[in-house]
Enzyme design. Structure first.
Site, PDB file in Angstrom:
ATOM      1  N   THR B 127     -77.509 -44.140 -45.100  1.00  0.00           N
ATOM      2  CA  THR B 127     -76.302 -44.860 -44.695  1.00  0.00           C
ATOM      3  C   THR B 127     -76.209 -46.223 -45.358  1.00  0.00           C
ATOM      4  OG1 THR B 127     -76.457 -43.735 -42.583  1.00  0.00           O
ATOM      5  CG2 THR B 127     -75.021 -45.651 -42.661  1.00  0.00           C
ATOM      6  N   ILE B 159     -81.203 -48.247 -40.956  1.00  0.00           N
ATOM      7  CA  ILE B 159     -82.329 -47.438 -41.408  1.00  0.00           C
ATOM      8  C   ILE B 159     -83.460 -47.511 -40.369  1.00  0.00           C
ATOM      9  CG2 ILE B 159     -83.931 -46.941 -43.288  1.00  0.00           C
ATOM     10  CD1 ILE B 159     -80.779 -46.683 -43.857  1.00  0.00           C
ATOM     11  N   GLU B 365     -77.560 -39.462 -37.244  1.00  0.00           N
ATOM     12  CA  GLU B 365     -77.806 -38.192 -37.962  1.00  0.00           C
ATOM     13  C   GLU B 365     -76.605 -37.246 -37.902  1.00  0.00           C
ATOM     14  OE1 GLU B 365     -81.601 -36.426 -38.124  1.00  0.00           O
ATOM     15  OE2 GLU B 365     -82.628 -38.175 -37.325  1.00  0.00           O
ATOM     16  N   THR B 367     -72.345 -37.817 -36.793  1.00  0.00           N
ATOM     17  CA  THR B 367     -71.600 -38.038 -35.550  1.00  0.00           C
ATOM     18  C   THR B 367     -71.109 -36.700 -34.984  1.00  0.00           C
ATOM     19  OG1 THR B 367     -69.537 -38.216 -36.767  1.00  0.00           O
ATOM     20  CG2 THR B 367     -70.753 -40.278 -36.375  1.00  0.00           C
TER      21      THR B 367
END
Lengths: 257, 382
Positions: B127, B159, B365, B367
């Site tokens: 991300t 993270i 992980e 949505t």
């Protein structure tokens, strides 16, 4: 070094015990390895980790005892033997000791036999000494620390009410282990896998080479202890000093002190 | 069909439950409050095999089946959502990519330390501040080959475990012209100059799991640090995330079970209207509904794990399990708070923490919306 660790299957300590028709019942509570025996397994494993060798778990019990054995295997014991004989149901301590001693002799070559301090179901705590007597080996009970162990001698510290006692004994020897020894390890996933796949040989009493020992102790009647009457009283006061003074008076009045 | 765990799985469940009960659950409130990871438990977890759920035996792993791995994360979730998240991310995101795509040398270098807990926990950086659900269009962290090195520039966000990790697996754009084939996963050791790990994010829940923003400023790592082949990064990521979804579903299951147990315990103790709370129909129906939802989620999570273990396609089933289990956990925690009333809203009781922890699960992980996209695509195309 060859070590035999004796393990027993007992009701979980959280189980609610009751007496039904003169027999003790723990309902459908799960059976677990006797918590003291986990310390025994830990001690046996640490000894072989330091000295090399194998740990064999030995149990006397019915089909249910396999759970205790699997736990010992999962912790790291290399093999296990179950003495499963319906005739031994309800046997007393000396009968159990005779069968265990015979099984230990049949396995043969053991340098050390390790027990937990006692089993939490009957709480007798005599089996280790009885087995030692039957084998003709020294018994070092209530071991809290193994100070030194060679191929021929063991030095151990015993935890007693009066303090610590250092003793030395020649091998072969029977030990019983107390909690101070150190936390037992958790089984690893690899250990569990090995245990789940292990096959456990089953012996009858006859297989151990002795006749069925008869019990010398019987239990003509078993009853639950009478329930204690407990009353609670909250002591109140405007400040801690006043509450403490009232509490002290109360304790004196009840002749607790 | 068989709906029972085998003996190995039952023993594993009992062991992990006992371990968590002694070493994690009693500290959950304290580490949530402090917002710190339970570092003291990591090595102990390593000895059990909890840090090697996705690592082959030859590299110190347990070679565990997917159902047993789900059981472990479920039990960790029961004890503490934050710790469970860090361990789920460590296994599913930090170790699995190296196990699945790493070279022999990469496995030997990183897996033994990660599986024992000695070198820390694993982390995966996907991300970015401007790219989460839409990695393909949004990802801007760039890695360029310069001689024998990759030079990485960009930033990452959210993270998990970054401050605990010896190596951060970083998704980079390595060929902007190549579309979905233009990404690579690159191993970035955490001490590499130019890699800045920002302070822990201040989060609503899962506070014992550290989460960080990262900045890459001309970070130089050997060209050999690419995981598998360059250009495969996005496809590898999608495979990794499928497994991660089962894990987050299992974690949610654990949180929900814990919340329901708290609610049941309270309902049996609390008296009102001359009855126990547990005797009132309003409570009983809530408890029944919660149990139904937990059972349903458990079946979905186990189904996805079983398919994974059997080597069958499980993308759709993992998405279904994650979607349902995570939204279920939030509903069950809500009902648990409702049953405890004001106490449920207080930090004195654990259901408040569980509710905050559960809230993340529908976001991290993938949505709920992404799960619905994944499911819908497969439902419509048949």
């Amino acid at each position: 070094m060859k070590i035999i660790v004796c393990v027993k299957q007992v009701p979980d300590s959280a189980a609610a015990m009751s007496v039904e028709d003169g027999k003790i019942s723990w309902g459908d509570a799960p059976l677990v390895i006797n918590p003291w025996d986990e310390y025994a397994v830990e001690a046996a494993l640490r000894l072989t980790e330091a000295q090399g060798g194998d740990v064999i778990a030995l149990s006397l019990g019915d089909e249910n005892a396999k759970e205790a054995i699997k736990h010992a295997l999962a912790m790291g014991c290399s093999e296990a033997i179950l003495v499963n004989d319906p005739a031994m149901a309800g046997a007393d301590t000396q009968a159990v000791a005779r069968v265990l001693a015979a099984a230990i002799q049949k396995i043969g070559g053991a340098d050390i036999v390790v027990f937990g301090k006692q089993a939490i179901d009957s709480d007798v705590g005599a089996t280790p000494s009885m087995v030692a007597r039957l084998l003709g080996w020294p018994a070092v009970t209530l071991v809290s620390e193994i100070v030194e162990c060679t191929q021929s001698e063991i030095k151990a510290s015993r935890a007693m009410e009066e303090g610590r006692q250092q003793v030395a004994a020649e091998l072969p020897v029977v030990l019983s282990i107390v909690k101070d020894y150190g936390e037992p390890r958790y089984p690893s996933f690899m250990g569990i896998r090995k245990a789940a796949r292990a096959s456990v040989p089953e012996w009858t009493v006859a297989d151990t080479g002795i006749d069925l020992p008869s019990a010398v102790v019987t239990w003509p009647n078993v009853m639950a202890p009478p329930e204690r009457e407990v009353t609670n009283e909250i002591i109140e006061g405007s400040n801690p000093e006043e509450i403490a003074a009232k509490l002290a008076d109360k304790i004196m009045e009840e002749k607790v002190l | 069909m068989d709906f029972e765990l085998n003996q190995e799985q039952r023993m594993w469940q009992n062991t992990v439950h006992d371990f968590c009960d002694q070493h994690i659950r009693p500290y959950a409130a304290e580490f949530d409050e402090k917002a710190e990871p339970m570092k003291m438990t990591f090595r102990k977890m390593g000895a059990l095999g909890l840090l090697a759920l996705n690592i082959p035996e030859e590299f110190g792993g347990a070679g565990m089946d997917a159902v047993s791995a789900a059981i472990a994360i479920d039990e960790l979730g029961y004890a503490d959502g934050g710790t469970a998240l860090s361990i789920a991310a460590h296994n599913g995101l930090g170790c699995a990519p190296i196990s699945m795509f790493g070279s022999q040398m990469q496995k030997e270098e990183w897996l033994p330390g990660l599986s024992s807990g000695e070198s820390g926990l694993g982390a995966l950086a996907l991300t970015e501040p401007g790219a989460g659900s839409d990695l393909v269009r949004g990802l801007s962290t760039r890695a360029e080959l310069d001689g024998d090195s990759w030079v990485i520039n960009g930033s990452k966000a959210w993270i998990t475990n970054a401050s605990l990790a010896p190596v951060i697996i970083t998704l980079c754009r390595t060929d902007p012209e190549a579309g979905t084939a233009g990404f690579s996963l690159i191993l970035v050791p955490s001490g590499t100059p130019g890699l800045h790990i920002h302070p822990s994010e201040k989060k609503m829940g899962v506070r014992s799991s550290p989460t960080h923003a990262l900045t890459f400023e001309n970070v130089r790592v050997p060209a050999a640090n690419v995981l598998g082949e360059a250009g495969q990064g996005l496809y590898q990521t999608l495979q990794i995330l499928d497994g991660g979804r089962i894990s987050i579903g299992a974690l949610s299951l654990g949180i929900a079970r814990a919340a329901l147990d708290e609610a049941i315990r309270y309902a049996k103790e609390r008296e009102l209207f001359g009855k126990q709370l547990a005797d009132l129909q309003a409570t009983r129906f809530k408890l029944a509904d919660c149990q139904v939802e937990i059972d349903a989620a458990q079946l979905l999570v186990y189904r996805a794990a079983w398919l994974k273990e059997e080597g069958k396609p499980f993308t759709r089933e993992a998405a279904i399990a994650k979607l349902y289990a995570t939204e279920m956990a939030e509903r069950v925690c809500r009902e648990a708070i409702q049953i405890l009333g004001s106490y449920g809203y207080s930090r004195e009781y654990p259901v408040e923490r569980m509710y905050r922890d559960a809230r993340l699960m529908t976001i991290g992980e993938g949505t709920s919306e992404v799960q619905r996209m994944v499911i819908a695509k497969r439902v419509i195309s048949g």
